[in-house]
Design a protein around this motif. Structure first.
Motif: not given
Length: 260
Positions: A25-26, A74-83, A142-152
């Motif tokens: 996880v990032g 197991a999946t729930l345990a992988s979610i960061p507590t601060g999320s 489980i992966f963090t979401l940090s950045d977005a972008g696009g053509f629009q």
């Protein structure tokens, strides 16, 4: 790739075709940063906007639950507590390219509230926990979401938004569907990438064999190479809803894997 003709800008090619296995996880993203300029010349930098609230008005009457439905211990345990925001991308089956995406938000009392369920696509060959370059599977994890972008232009993204001509796609997909507009809006999934950079940034900390460029992007009506895709309207909704102060993550995989 056999059966598919895809014309992409050089800056986007790594992001569209890069596929790899599940990695760690990032790091959890901090407060929202200012818009940044990437190595591909930007055409317009949008104005900064206040992030969306953690639970929007459409979710106010949704039932709250002690846990996120469909996720096992197991999946729930992988979610960061601060999320406090979890985007659940649940695949129909291990070898299916059809998914459902739901944004879950944790309230102050620790219970979870589900948003609307959106139809989505994932990779042509489904899901894998050992994702590698070119395997046409989406990574499970489980992966963090940090950045977005696009053509629009920035539609009001809570995440840092990088607008560039590099977000250009053309050609046809696995079902012969047009790929144009697929990168109008994207959210980088922090799998084998450097958080805090444009989704177009091609650095792969785990090495090129593990692939990369796993995004949430605009659906083109068919399976992806490894990404998760939503309609343009739902991408805009998601961009406005994700709040870096809530440390959003994505829990992605087939139903059976997520239930473990």
């Amino acid at each position: 790739m056999a059966g598919v003709t895809t014309v992409l800008s050089l800056a986007t090619a790594a992001a569209w075709f890069g596929i790899g296995s599940i990695g760690p996880v990032g790091p959890v993203i901090g407060p929202r940063s200012q818009h940044r300029t990437d190595s591909v010349p930007a055409i317009i930098e949008g104005d900064s906007r206040a992030p969306a609230t953690v639970a929007d008005a459409a979710q106010d009457n949704a039932p709250v639950q002690q846990r996120i439905a469909g996720l096992g211990p197991a999946t729930l345990a992988s979610i960061p507590t601060g999320s406090r925001q979890v985007l659940l991308a649940s695949g129909r089956a291990k070898d299916s390219s059809d998914s459902t995406v739901t944004l879950w938000t944790r309230s102050a009392d620790g219970r979870w509230r589900a948003g609307a369920a959106w139809p989505a696509h994932n990779a042509l060959r489904g899901w894998t926990g050992t994702h590698h370059e070119g395997d046409l599977h989406s990574p499970v994890g489980i992966f963090t979401l940090s950045d977005a972008g696009g053509f629009q232009p920035d539609p009001g993204s809570g995440l840092p938004y990088h607008r560039s001509r590099g977000f250009t796609a053309g050609g046809t997909g696995f079902r012969g569907e047009a790929l144009g507009g697929s990168f109008d809006y994207v959210i980088a999934i922090d799998y084998n990438r450097v958080p805090g950079a444009s989704p177009l940034d091609g650095r792969q900390p785990l090495g090129s064999a593990r692939g990369g460029g796993i995004w949430i992007h605009v659906d083109h009506g068919g399976p992806t190479h490894g990404c998760v895709s939503l309609s343009a309207a739902h991408m805009v909704d998601l961009l406005r809803a994700l709040d870096p102060r809530s440390h959003p993550v994505i829990a992605m995989g087939d139903k059976a894997s997520l239930a473990r």
